[in-house]
Design a protein around this motif. Structure first.
Motif, PDB file in Angstrom:
ATOM      1  N   ILE A 100      46.951  32.497  37.462  1.00  0.00           N
ATOM      2  CA  ILE A 100      46.300  32.854  38.502  1.00  0.00           C
ATOM      3  C   ILE A 100      44.447  32.918  38.419  1.00  0.00           C
ATOM      4  O   ILE A 100      44.470  32.858  37.273  1.00  0.00           O
ATOM      5  CB  ILE A 100      47.393  34.340  38.471  1.00  0.00           C
ATOM      6  CG1 ILE A 100      46.065  35.763  39.138  1.00  0.00           C
ATOM      7  CG2 ILE A 100      46.674  35.134  37.230  1.00  0.00           C
ATOM      8  CD1 ILE A 100      46.985  36.668  39.371  1.00  0.00           C
ATOM      9  N   ASP A 101      44.273  33.263  39.279  1.00  0.00           N
ATOM     10  CA  ASP A 101      42.696  32.958  39.833  1.00  0.00           C
ATOM     11  C   ASP A 101      41.642  34.298  38.791  1.00  0.00           C
ATOM     12  O   ASP A 101      42.936  35.132  39.185  1.00  0.00           O
ATOM     13  CB  ASP A 101      42.616  32.456  40.990  1.00  0.00           C
ATOM     14  CG  ASP A 101      42.622  31.568  41.832  1.00  0.00           C
ATOM     15  OD1 ASP A 101      42.587  30.279  40.655  1.00  0.00           O
ATOM     16  OD2 ASP A 101      42.057  30.846  42.468  1.00  0.00           O
ATOM     17  N   ALA A 102      40.604  34.234  38.360  1.00  0.00           N
ATOM     18  CA  ALA A 102      40.554  35.219  37.677  1.00  0.00           C
ATOM     19  C   ALA A 102      39.317  36.418  38.400  1.00  0.00           C
ATOM     20  O   ALA A 102      39.201  37.575  38.358  1.00  0.00           O
ATOM     21  CB  ALA A 102      40.003  34.908  36.674  1.00  0.00           C
ATOM     22  N   ASP A 103      39.540  35.334  39.490  1.00  0.00           N
ATOM     23  CA  ASP A 103      38.521  36.571  40.340  1.00  0.00           C
ATOM     24  C   ASP A 103      38.601  37.506  41.471  1.00  0.00           C
ATOM     25  O   ASP A 103      38.600  38.081  42.338  1.00  0.00           O
ATOM     26  CB  ASP A 103      38.041  35.450  41.203  1.00  0.00           C
ATOM     27  CG  ASP A 103      38.966  34.675  42.303  1.00  0.00           C
ATOM     28  OD1 ASP A 103      40.139  34.648  42.104  1.00  0.00           O
ATOM     29  OD2 ASP A 103      38.692  33.581  42.685  1.00  0.00           O
ATOM     30  N   LEU A 104      40.071  37.976  41.119  1.00  0.00           N
ATOM     31  CA  LEU A 104      40.561  39.355  41.375  1.00  0.00           C
ATOM     32  C   LEU A 104      40.670  39.193  43.379  1.00  0.00           C
ATOM     33  O   LEU A 104      41.446  39.772  43.851  1.00  0.00           O
ATOM     34  CB  LEU A 104      40.003  40.104  41.679  1.00  0.00           C
ATOM     35  CG  LEU A 104      39.872  41.059  40.176  1.00  0.00           C
ATOM     36  CD1 LEU A 104      38.650  42.240  40.225  1.00  0.00           C
ATOM     37  CD2 LEU A 104      41.095  42.107  39.795  1.00  0.00           C
ATOM     38  N   GLN A 105      40.980  37.808  43.641  1.00  0.00           N
ATOM     39  CA  GLN A 105      40.914  37.045  44.902  1.00  0.00           C
ATOM     40  C   GLN A 105      42.788  36.963  44.894  1.00  0.00           C
ATOM     41  O   GLN A 105      43.578  37.734  46.004  1.00  0.00           O
ATOM     42  CB  GLN A 105      40.866  35.799  45.378  1.00  0.00           C
ATOM     43  CG  GLN A 105      39.409  36.279  45.577  1.00  0.00           C
ATOM     44  CD  GLN A 105      38.517  35.232  46.666  1.00  0.00           C
ATOM     45  OE1 GLN A 105      37.915  34.265  45.788  1.00  0.00           O
ATOM     46  NE2 GLN A 105      38.895  35.120  47.572  1.00  0.00           N
ATOM     47  N   ASP A 106      43.255  36.516  44.498  1.00  0.00           N
ATOM     48  CA  ASP A 106      44.717  36.752  44.049  1.00  0.00           C
ATOM     49  C   ASP A 106      45.643  37.900  43.219  1.00  0.00           C
ATOM     50  O   ASP A 106      45.290  39.035  42.530  1.00  0.00           O
ATOM     51  CB  ASP A 106      45.770  35.688  42.863  1.00  0.00           C
ATOM     52  CG  ASP A 106      45.291  34.464  43.105  1.00  0.00           C
ATOM     53  OD1 ASP A 106      44.511  33.594  44.738  1.00  0.00           O
ATOM     54  OD2 ASP A 106      44.926  33.964  42.691  1.00  0.00           O
ATOM     55  N   ALA A 205      38.932  39.664  49.421  1.00  0.00           N
ATOM     56  CA  ALA A 205      37.456  38.688  49.753  1.00  0.00           C
ATOM     57  C   ALA A 205      37.537  38.874  47.829  1.00  0.00           C
ATOM     58  O   ALA A 205      37.990  39.306  47.092  1.00  0.00           O
ATOM     59  CB  ALA A 205      37.135  39.452  49.936  1.00  0.00           C
ATOM     60  N   ARG A 206      37.060  37.713  48.209  1.00  0.00           N
ATOM     61  CA  ARG A 206      36.022  37.823  46.431  1.00  0.00           C
ATOM     62  C   ARG A 206      34.965  39.008  46.079  1.00  0.00           C
ATOM     63  O   ARG A 206      34.274  39.519  47.230  1.00  0.00           O
ATOM     64  CB  ARG A 206      34.980  36.756  45.934  1.00  0.00           C
ATOM     65  CG  ARG A 206      35.162  36.247  44.479  1.00  0.00           C
ATOM     66  CD  ARG A 206      34.118  34.852  45.233  1.00  0.00           C
ATOM     67  NE  ARG A 206      34.628  33.915  44.078  1.00  0.00           N
ATOM     68  CZ  ARG A 206      34.377  33.740  42.421  1.00  0.00           C
ATOM     69  NH1 ARG A 206      34.344  34.860  41.635  1.00  0.00           N
ATOM     70  NH2 ARG A 206      35.597  33.176  42.005  1.00  0.00           N
ATOM     71  N   GLN A 207      35.224  40.556  45.867  1.00  0.00           N
ATOM     72  CA  GLN A 207      34.888  41.156  44.776  1.00  0.00           C
ATOM     73  C   GLN A 207      33.154  40.518  44.023  1.00  0.00           C
ATOM     74  O   GLN A 207      31.966  41.395  44.174  1.00  0.00           O
ATOM     75  CB  GLN A 207      34.963  42.252  44.073  1.00  0.00           C
ATOM     76  CG  GLN A 207      36.292  43.204  45.189  1.00  0.00           C
ATOM     77  CD  GLN A 207      36.409  44.154  44.366  1.00  0.00           C
ATOM     78  OE1 GLN A 207      37.794  44.030  43.462  1.00  0.00           O
ATOM     79  NE2 GLN A 207      36.051  44.907  43.448  1.00  0.00           N
TER      80      GLN A 207
END
Ligand code: UDP
Ligand code: MG
Length: 334
Positions: A100-106, A205-207
């Motif tokens: 899982i990506d770390a950027d909270l997009q997933d 969306a990227r936060q």
């Protein structure tokens, strides 16, 4: 014991990490996820810091004391997402894996849905960002990449490069990743004979922070595709590629030379002053060269390959030594 390893590749995602880890823990404790596994169930979250310079490391270190399932692998410098995933795969102890990506997009809460699909008998289930929340400068090249990959591989999934995927460890243990090949994980898995599918997942969306990939990265991606093609398709049988190309070139060159020669013998046309003769000669030489490259490749691959040209699904009544000899002792599943 059933176990799940969650792998999170990250580069400069300081702001997202605490929230991500909270959500991952909540997701791991959800009853819907737990019912998929027999008790006792355990999980680990492997954070792979791919050379962050924003203090992501310290944020994770600060959380580790209160979170025993949290692990951290920190790279010396930025090696790229492929390397980060690779390290995570190597370190993972779970029989099931999730990236899982770390950027909270997933969405961490989609993991259970993907796992449920996996349990239906798949080896890899990839997320599909059906409604992708990214600017057009990302979604457009990505559409192109997916279409081309689908066309060339015949694999009918829509989103090869989704960060959210679940795997059986048999798959990740077999993957040999380099370059930016994480984009082609489903391709490699399918070509190794694993059963793969996809499932739409929510995308956000990227936060915080910024994207680490600009569209300029798509050209190197093409070369990675060629590598993947070679490694999975032709590494074990280089003659299929070089032999074919060599034979084609040789035959064409031969035909041209024959034509020029017959013209000379039968119609007494001079051989000099015939530009096409050069093409004939060029193709003949090229053909021989391609052919011998293929032969050399065959020799190399015969002497270098040991067992990894196949993927074992199941064995019965083998001794541990026998199973180890075919390189998949613990990869056997009933
Ligand atoms: N990432 C990484 N190493 C890199 C580039 C990206 O570990 O060299 C991580 C990044 O932190 C994120 C994931 O890979 O967790 C996907 O990257 P990003 O969100 O920037 O890609 P996008 O979603 O914009 O395609
Ligand atoms: Mg992202």
């Amino acid at each position: 014991m059933a176990s799940l390893s969650v792998i999170v590749p990250l580069l400069n995602e300081r702001e997202s990490i605490p929230e991500l880890i909270d959500q991952l823990y909540l997701a791991m404790e959800e009853p819907e996820l737990r019912t998929l596994f027999p008790d006792p169930f355990s999980f680990e979250i492997i954070m792979v810091d791919d050379g962050s310079t924003d203090g992501s490391n310290r944020v994770i270190e600060g959380l580790i004391d209160s979170r025993p399932e949290l692990r951290l692998i920190s790279f010396q410098r930025n090696f790229g997402k492929t390397a980060a995933l690779s390290a995570g795969f190597m370190a993972a102890t779970g029989e099931y894996l999730c990236t899982i990506d770390a950027d909270l997009q997933d969405d961490p809460f989609a993991i259970k849905t993907l796992l449920k699909k996996l349990m239906e008998g798949y080896d890899l289930v990839s997320g599909w960002k059906q409604n992708r929340k990214d600017p057009l400068s990302k979604t457009l090249p990505s559409k192109l990449f997916n279409t081309v990959t689908r066309l060339f591989t015949g694999i009918t999934i829509h989103d090869f490069n989704c960060g959210l995927k679940v795997y059986r460890s048999e798959v990740t243990r077999r993957l040999e990743l380099h370059g930016d090949m994480h984009r082609y994980i489903p391709v490699m898995a399918e070509w190794m004979g694993f059963k793969i599918t996809e499932l739409p997942v929510a995308h956000r969306a990227r936060q915080f922070g910024t994207t680490k990939y600009s569209s300029a990265r798509f050209l190197p991606g093409l070369f990675d595709f060629l590598s993947v093609l070679f490694i999975t398709r032709y590494l074990r049988r280089p003659m299929h590629f070089f032999g074919m190309a060599g034979l084609g070139s040789f035959l064409l060159g031969f035909a041209i030379s024959l034509y020029v020669t017959l013209d000379k013998i039968l119609l007494h046309k001079p051989v000099s002053n015939r530009p096409i003769l050069f093409l004939g000669i060029l193709l003949l030489i090229l053909g021989v060269q391609l052919f011998s490259t293929g032969l050399l490749g065959e020799m190399l691959s015969t002497s270098a390959s040991k067992g990894s040209s196949f993927t074992v699904r199941k064995t019965m009544n083998l001794t541990t030594g026998q199973a180890a000899a075919i390189g998949g002792a613990d990869s056997v599943r009933g």
